[in-house]
Write a protein that holds these residues in place. Structure first.
Motif, PDB file in Angstrom:
ATOM      1  N   UNK A 135     -39.973 -27.813  39.251  1.00  0.00           N
ATOM      2  CA  UNK A 135     -39.671 -26.844  38.191  1.00  0.00           C
ATOM      3  C   UNK A 135     -40.722 -26.897  37.086  1.00  0.00           C
ATOM      4  N   UNK A 136     -41.154 -28.105  36.741  1.00  0.00           N
ATOM      5  CA  UNK A 136     -42.191 -28.249  35.721  1.00  0.00           C
ATOM      6  C   UNK A 136     -43.484 -27.575  36.161  1.00  0.00           C
ATOM      7  N   UNK A 137     -43.831 -27.723  37.453  1.00  0.00           N
ATOM      8  CA  UNK A 137     -45.043 -27.093  37.966  1.00  0.00           C
ATOM      9  C   UNK A 137     -44.940 -25.573  37.929  1.00  0.00           C
ATOM     10  N   UNK A 138     -43.762 -25.056  38.244  1.00  0.00           N
ATOM     11  CA  UNK A 138     -43.568 -23.611  38.195  1.00  0.00           C
ATOM     12  C   UNK A 138     -43.669 -23.081  36.766  1.00  0.00           C
ATOM     13  N   UNK A 139     -43.134 -23.841  35.816  1.00  0.00           N
ATOM     14  CA  UNK A 139     -43.213 -23.436  34.411  1.00  0.00           C
ATOM     15  C   UNK A 139     -44.677 -23.411  33.952  1.00  0.00           C
ATOM     16  N   UNK A 140     -45.448 -24.416  34.368  1.00  0.00           N
ATOM     17  CA  UNK A 140     -46.875 -24.433  34.014  1.00  0.00           C
ATOM     18  C   UNK A 140     -47.610 -23.242  34.638  1.00  0.00           C
ATOM     19  N   UNK A 141     -47.243 -22.897  35.848  1.00  0.00           N
ATOM     20  CA  UNK A 141     -47.858 -21.741  36.511  1.00  0.00           C
ATOM     21  C   UNK A 141     -47.548 -20.460  35.735  1.00  0.00           C
ATOM     22  N   UNK A 142     -46.306 -20.326  35.279  1.00  0.00           N
ATOM     23  CA  UNK A 142     -45.914 -19.158  34.484  1.00  0.00           C
ATOM     24  C   UNK A 142     -46.693 -19.120  33.175  1.00  0.00           C
ATOM     25  N   UNK A 143     -46.861 -20.287  32.559  1.00  0.00           N
ATOM     26  CA  UNK A 143     -47.662 -20.361  31.330  1.00  0.00           C
ATOM     27  C   UNK A 143     -49.071 -19.828  31.578  1.00  0.00           C
ATOM     28  N   UNK A 144     -49.693 -20.346  32.646  1.00  0.00           N
ATOM     29  CA  UNK A 144     -51.075 -19.961  32.941  1.00  0.00           C
ATOM     30  C   UNK A 144     -51.180 -18.474  33.279  1.00  0.00           C
ATOM     31  N   UNK A 145     -50.287 -18.000  34.142  1.00  0.00           N
ATOM     32  CA  UNK A 145     -50.329 -16.589  34.559  1.00  0.00           C
ATOM     33  C   UNK A 145     -50.134 -15.649  33.366  1.00  0.00           C
ATOM     34  N   UNK A 146     -49.214 -16.006  32.478  1.00  0.00           N
ATOM     35  CA  UNK A 146     -48.943 -15.169  31.307  1.00  0.00           C
ATOM     36  C   UNK A 146     -50.140 -15.142  30.369  1.00  0.00           C
ATOM     37  N   UNK A 147     -50.697 -16.325  30.092  1.00  0.00           N
ATOM     38  CA  UNK A 147     -51.861 -16.412  29.205  1.00  0.00           C
ATOM     39  C   UNK A 147     -53.061 -15.678  29.791  1.00  0.00           C
ATOM     40  N   UNK A 148     -53.263 -15.823  31.098  1.00  0.00           N
ATOM     41  CA  UNK A 148     -54.394 -15.168  31.755  1.00  0.00           C
ATOM     42  C   UNK A 148     -54.258 -13.649  31.688  1.00  0.00           C
ATOM     43  N   UNK A 149     -53.052 -13.156  31.949  1.00  0.00           N
ATOM     44  CA  UNK A 149     -52.818 -11.712  31.931  1.00  0.00           C
ATOM     45  C   UNK A 149     -52.992 -11.131  30.521  1.00  0.00           C
ATOM     46  N   UNK A 150     -52.472 -11.852  29.526  1.00  0.00           N
ATOM     47  CA  UNK A 150     -52.619 -11.379  28.140  1.00  0.00           C
ATOM     48  C   UNK A 150     -54.085 -11.377  27.719  1.00  0.00           C
ATOM     49  N   UNK A 151     -54.823 -12.407  28.133  1.00  0.00           N
ATOM     50  CA  UNK A 151     -56.235 -12.508  27.769  1.00  0.00           C
ATOM     51  C   UNK A 151     -57.053 -11.379  28.392  1.00  0.00           C
ATOM     52  N   UNK A 152     -56.666 -10.947  29.589  1.00  0.00           N
ATOM     53  CA  UNK A 152     -57.355  -9.830  30.237  1.00  0.00           C
ATOM     54  C   UNK A 152     -57.127  -8.524  29.486  1.00  0.00           C
ATOM     55  N   UNK A 153     -55.955  -8.405  28.863  1.00  0.00           N
ATOM     56  CA  UNK A 153     -55.571  -7.160  28.197  1.00  0.00           C
ATOM     57  C   UNK A 153     -56.054  -7.081  26.748  1.00  0.00           C
ATOM     58  N   UNK A 154     -56.210  -8.250  26.091  1.00  0.00           N
ATOM     59  CA  UNK A 154     -56.435  -8.275  24.649  1.00  0.00           C
ATOM     60  C   UNK A 154     -57.805  -8.822  24.281  1.00  0.00           C
ATOM     61  N   UNK A 155     -58.352  -8.304  23.177  1.00  0.00           N
ATOM     62  CA  UNK A 155     -59.564  -8.921  22.644  1.00  0.00           C
ATOM     63  C   UNK A 155     -59.170 -10.156  21.833  1.00  0.00           C
ATOM     64  N   UNK A 156     -60.153 -10.858  21.328  1.00  0.00           N
ATOM     65  CA  UNK A 156     -59.910 -12.146  20.678  1.00  0.00           C
ATOM     66  C   UNK A 156     -58.906 -12.047  19.523  1.00  0.00           C
ATOM     67  N   UNK A 157     -59.146 -11.103  18.621  1.00  0.00           N
ATOM     68  CA  UNK A 157     -58.268 -10.962  17.465  1.00  0.00           C
ATOM     69  C   UNK A 157     -56.835 -10.666  17.851  1.00  0.00           C
TER      70      UNK A 157
END
Length: 223
Positions: A135-157
């Protein structure tokens, strides 16, 4: 005796030569006045990192536990203009979220925003009950996937604004609570690593993250 008087006079003169400058937050934090600093030479302010809180930026006292770091990049007149360097949650606040019989799940990820800035982002989730390793590994995967997707959509600011104001943490929480009940999720720390793209580094880290995600899915399927 005369020497001591001269030393005191010199100290007073040195302080008298210094000037106060108003620290201005970046545009994506409203260009608000985030504090003051003093120096005898405005050029000495360039690259100086100043600390404030999200409360000072937003006026919301409930955000006093969020420490903000701004780097001075330009000085015009008596104003020092800044860029976001990173943020951190206070230890006391994080300690207040810990409960007996629960788990703390941490993840540290290097993320590149749409406009090519590389950040190291630390996320943390607190479960209601003791979590399994899978479960901890799945939560970390969700963290990474969410951060990666947001970073693709948003500029730095846009990205750092959503990170420090809790929007990204809320998205991680809503997805990760399906794995196991959660009490809280936070982006506990961020730090700007580079303003330029690092394609080689990014490729290696993506491959590593993909490999870990595949291993986690196999473990869950076997359970």
């Amino acid at each position: 005796m005369l020497s001591k008087k001269k030393d005191k006079s010199k100290a007073r003169d040195t302080w008298r030569d210094k000037q106060w400058y108003t620290i201005i937050a970046p545009p994506y934090f409203g260009n608000i006045e985030a504090g003051e600093t003093v120096t005898s030479d405005s050029q000495k302010l360039i690259d100086r990192v100043v600390e404030t809180t999200l409360y000072d930026v937003t006026g919301d006292f409930s955000l006093v536990h969020v420490k903000m770091f701004f780097k001075i990049v330009d000085v015009k007149g008596d104003k020092a203009y800044t860029d976001f360097k990173g943020h951190d949650l206070t230890r006391d606040y994080l300690r207040s979220l810990v409960r007996r019989g629960s788990s703390r799940v941490d993840g540290v990820f290097d993320i590149e925003t749409k406009d090519g800035r590389l950040l190291r982002v630390s996320a943390v989730a607190f479960t209601n009950n003791r979590a399994k390793t899978s479960q901890e590994k799945l939560i970390r995967k969700i963290m990474y996937d969410t951060l990666l997707e947001k970073a693709k959509q948003l500029n730095y600011g846009e990205f750092v604004q959503e990170a420090v104001l809790g929007k990204i943490a809320s998205e991680i929480y809503n997805a990760a609570k399906k794995v196991t009940p959660l009490r809280k999720c936070e982006i506990r720390k961020s730090k700007l690593i580079s303003k330029t793209k690092m394609k080689g580094v990014r490729k290696k880290r993506k491959a590593k993250a993909k490999k870990e995600a595949e291993a986690t899915e196999e473990e869950v399927a076997a359970a």
